[in-house]
Write a protein that holds these residues in place. Structure first.
Motif, PDB file in Angstrom:
ATOM      1  N   ASP A 102      38.919  55.685  35.947  1.00 32.68           N
ATOM      2  CA  ASP A 102      39.765  54.341  35.595  1.00 32.68           C
ATOM      3  C   ASP A 102      38.723  53.255  35.621  1.00 32.68           C
ATOM      4  O   ASP A 102      39.101  52.362  34.866  1.00 32.68           O
ATOM      5  N   ARG A 103      37.860  53.254  36.389  1.00 31.13           N
ATOM      6  CA  ARG A 103      36.730  52.253  36.050  1.00 31.13           C
ATOM      7  C   ARG A 103      36.169  52.054  34.907  1.00 31.13           C
ATOM      8  O   ARG A 103      36.020  50.975  34.715  1.00 31.13           O
ATOM      9  N   GLU A 104      35.830  53.097  34.409  1.00 30.82           N
ATOM     10  CA  GLU A 104      35.182  53.034  33.045  1.00 30.82           C
ATOM     11  C   GLU A 104      36.106  52.976  31.916  1.00 30.82           C
ATOM     12  O   GLU A 104      35.326  52.659  30.693  1.00 30.82           O
TER      13      GLU A 104
END
Length: 203
Positions: free
Chosen positions: A165-167
């Protein structure tokens, strides 16, 4: 009658100067000044060593890393000098066998780290693209691999999913294309997270 040779040579010299010298220098200068990273191949370096490009896919086979989309380029996968697909139709026995082999490889990688994954396999994990150079996979393809990677690295699936989700790269302008992740940068983020937490990887 005036000879046409002189004006012809003058035009030739002028066009050579403009198109062969001034224009290339201007475009190169603008590219290096405003888009240096893209103009130089969007290369990724770790500790001073170039490990790849965010524009060209790489083949990852270790269970502890996210796998890229298959590549049908010749004579080796992800050959930037020979971009192209297999041009095989959906009823072609060679394509069917290739897809079955890729499915078996994914299941074998799961089994190697003690994971039983019964989820449907996203299509981009078993079919090659038209370019054969895709550096990205869908969020579904990344999330499908989360359990295997978590087991191989001895971390929780939630940690891997949070990293995805962060990337993730969202849709362009909020509606064009689909959300995706760059496999190289995602795998580098995995290694960086492991180094920070001092969690050993396995496999």
């Amino acid at each position: 009658m005036t000879s046409p040779l002189r004006p012809a040579l003058t035009i030739f010299a002028a066009l050579t100067l403009v198109c062969g010298v001034i224009y290339p220098l201007a475009v190169t200068g603008i590219g290096q000044a405003a888009f240096a990273d893209q103009a130089n191949g969007s290369l990724v370096s770790v500790n001073g060593k170039t490990v790849g490009s965010t524009l060209i896919g790489q083949a990852f086979t270790s269970p502890q890393y996210f796998w890229s989309r298959p590549s049908a380029t010749a004579p080796m996968p992800n050959n930037a000098a020979g971009s192209g697909g297999a041009n095989q139709g959906p009823t072609n026995p060679a394509l069917i066998d290739a897809v079955k082999g890729r499915i078996d490889a994914l299941h074998a990688a799961d089994a190697a780290v003690g994971v039983s994954n019964t989820a449907a396999i996203p299509v981009d994990l078993v079919t090659a693209s038209a370019s054969g150079l895709d550096p990205e996979i869908s969020l579904a393809a990344a999330r499908y691999q989360a359990g295997r990677i978590a087991a191989a690295r001895r971390i929780s699936s939630e940690q891997v999913l949070a990293l995805i989700d962060r990337e993730q790269q969202k849709q362009w302008f909020g509606f064009f294309g689909e959300a995706r992740v760059n496999v190289l940068t995602l795998n580098l983020a995995l290694d960086q997270a492991a180094a920070t937490s001092h969690v050993p990887a396995r496999g």
